[in-house]
Design a protein around this motif. Sequence first.
Motif, short mmCIF file in Angstrom:
data_model
loop_
_atom_site.label_atom_id
_atom_site.label_comp_id
_atom_site.label_asym_id
_atom_site.label_seq_id
_atom_site.Cartn_x
_atom_site.Cartn_y
_atom_site.Cartn_z
N ARG A 189 2.41 -15.48 -2.96
CA ARG A 189 2.22 -14.34 -2.06
C ARG A 189 3.46 -13.45 -2.05
O ARG A 189 3.35 -12.22 -2.11
N CYS A 190 4.63 -14.05 -1.96
CA CYS A 190 5.86 -13.26 -1.93
C CYS A 190 6.10 -12.56 -3.27
O CYS A 190 6.54 -11.41 -3.31
N GLN A 191 5.79 -13.26 -4.35
CA GLN A 191 6.03 -12.70 -5.67
C GLN A 191 5.08 -11.54 -5.98
O GLN A 191 5.34 -10.74 -6.89
N ALA A 192 3.99 -11.43 -5.23
CA ALA A 192 3.06 -10.31 -5.43
C ALA A 192 3.65 -8.98 -4.97
O ALA A 192 3.15 -7.92 -5.33
N MET A 193 4.72 -9.03 -4.19
CA MET A 193 5.36 -7.78 -3.75
C MET A 193 6.13 -7.15 -4.90
O MET A 193 6.75 -7.85 -5.71
N GLU A 194 6.10 -5.84 -4.95
CA GLU A 194 6.80 -5.12 -6.01
C GLU A 194 8.30 -5.39 -5.96
O GLU A 194 8.92 -5.28 -4.90
#
Length: 301
Positions: A189-194
């Motif tokens: 989920r965190c890694q999905a942020m740009e």
Amino acid sequence: MTIQTIIGIDVAKDELVIYRQDTDTEEVLENNQASINGWLRHLPAHCTIAIEATGTYHVLLIKLAYQYGHTVYVIDGYQLNHYRQGIGGRAKTDSSDARLLARYLSREQEALRPWTPPPPAYRALQTLLRRRATLVRARVAIQQSCAELPELKAPLKRLVAQLTRIDQVIQARLRAIVREAGLSQHVARCQAMEGVGSLTATALVMAFLRGEFRHSDAFVAFLGLDVRVRDSGRQRGRRKLTKQGDPEVRRLLHNAAMAASRQPAWQAAYQGYLARGLKKTQALVIIARKLARIAFALMKH
């Protein structure tokens, strides 16, 4: 009336200086498990103990004191130093620090949060992330210092390759701990942020594990990304980050903010901050703080 047993302990690598407020006594103890256990066995039940954070030298003590049923408070050194200045303290010795810790705890206890053991995954991830940070700094320093020496080019290349392999081993172990602890979804989920890569996502998850944060403000403060305000009357003081949390998490978030500022989702906001007259560092801090808030929301909800 029951008198609360308040104890202040100054911690060094080899010894502990202990001040007990109710009896106004002081003693020096070796900083090892046998000595600490022997001392804890003879304490009254349910003591409250203040210990200054000192890297790793205080970890054994707080773990054992907690296991014996005492309430432990880990005091930030920066905070304690300002408290000393605020009360007009002039001396800084191991003995005076132990007494200062006890005094600080007796007066500020209601505003302090007792220490609780972190989840095993938190300690493992934190240790590896810090070791990797040391490795990366060393690699960069070696490359910069030897870059202009052609006779070192070949051995330097081999050394850097070896350090890079160690870095890869550390990152593989980080991924394994995340899987074993069931944290893969949080990291994803965190890694999905740009702008957020696997290491920054892992660091954010690690920080999230440490406490039951009620809202994103508490999470941001834990990371040390909140702002210290010093205003008086009409005078507006300079704003600075508190930097209370783990510096490696902040460094990774800063790198993530730099990467995010070049992405379409954040580029306009970043340029808008610069257009308002903010410096690049200030704009990146704002983006890093927003990334932390989004990460908190993704993991919390």
